[in-house]
Scaffold this motif. Structure first.
Motif, mmCIF file in Angstrom:
data_model
loop_
_atom_site.group_PDB
_atom_site.id
_atom_site.type_symbol
_atom_site.label_atom_id
_atom_site.label_comp_id
_atom_site.label_asym_id
_atom_site.label_seq_id
_atom_site.Cartn_x
_atom_site.Cartn_y
_atom_site.Cartn_z
ATOM 1 N N ASN A 2 35.457 39.802 48.876
ATOM 2 C CA ASN A 2 35.783 39.398 50.232
ATOM 3 C C ASN A 2 35.880 37.880 50.298
ATOM 4 O O ASN A 2 34.862 37.191 50.318
ATOM 5 C CB ASN A 2 34.696 39.910 51.188
ATOM 6 N N ASN A 3 37.110 37.374 50.320
ATOM 7 C CA ASN A 3 37.319 35.935 50.327
ATOM 8 C C ASN A 3 38.620 35.624 51.055
ATOM 9 O O ASN A 3 39.582 36.393 50.960
ATOM 10 C CB ASN A 3 37.381 35.412 48.881
ATOM 11 N N GLN A 29 39.700 44.812 47.722
ATOM 12 C CA GLN A 29 40.008 43.503 48.289
ATOM 13 C C GLN A 29 39.779 43.581 49.792
ATOM 14 O O GLN A 29 40.618 44.077 50.533
ATOM 15 C CB GLN A 29 41.454 43.101 47.993
ATOM 16 N N LEU A 30 38.623 43.110 50.246
ATOM 17 C CA LEU A 30 38.282 43.181 51.661
ATOM 18 C C LEU A 30 38.829 42.002 52.451
ATOM 19 O O LEU A 30 39.155 42.137 53.625
ATOM 20 C CB LEU A 30 36.768 43.274 51.833
ATOM 21 N N GLY A 31 38.924 40.830 51.819
ATOM 22 C CA GLY A 31 39.431 39.644 52.493
ATOM 23 C C GLY A 31 40.924 39.468 52.279
ATOM 24 O O GLY A 31 41.576 40.243 51.576
ATOM 25 N N GLN A 56 45.375 43.156 51.088
ATOM 26 C CA GLN A 56 44.062 43.403 51.673
ATOM 27 C C GLN A 56 43.832 44.911 51.794
ATOM 28 O O GLN A 56 44.738 45.653 52.189
ATOM 29 C CB GLN A 56 43.955 42.735 53.041
ATOM 30 N N TYR A 57 42.650 45.344 51.438
ATOM 31 C CA TYR A 57 42.181 46.744 51.434
ATOM 32 C C TYR A 57 42.715 47.560 50.251
ATOM 33 O O TYR A 57 42.466 48.757 50.187
ATOM 34 C CB TYR A 57 42.449 47.450 52.763
#
Length: 78
Positions: A2-3, A29-31, A56-57
């Protein structure tokens, strides 16, 4: 992972972190920052079509197929 900016996940040598062959690591990939994968010198990453999570996601897994060889699979891009 998460970045807000792009980041790189580095896979270590088996002599540094002794994962058993067959280990599966999962990533998401959360960010908004794109996640890339690399291996330290001596580590081989096998992938198609590329070594980045697509957006993302997106999710992917890394499966250890030999002491210093990994197979990346999932929502990847070049």
């Amino acid at each position: 992972l998460n970045n807000a900016s792009g980041i790189t996940m580095t896979i270590p040598l088996n002599s540094s972190v002794a994962f058993p062959t067959g280990t599966v690591l999962y990533f998401a990939q959360l960010g908004a920052g794109q996640v890339g994968f690399t291996g330290v010198s001596g580590v081989t990453l096998n992938f198609t079509p590329g070594r980045f999570l697509r957006t993302q996601y997106s999710t992917a897994s890394a499966t250890q197929i030999a002491a210093n060889a990994w197979l990346l699979s999932g929502d990847l891009s070049a």
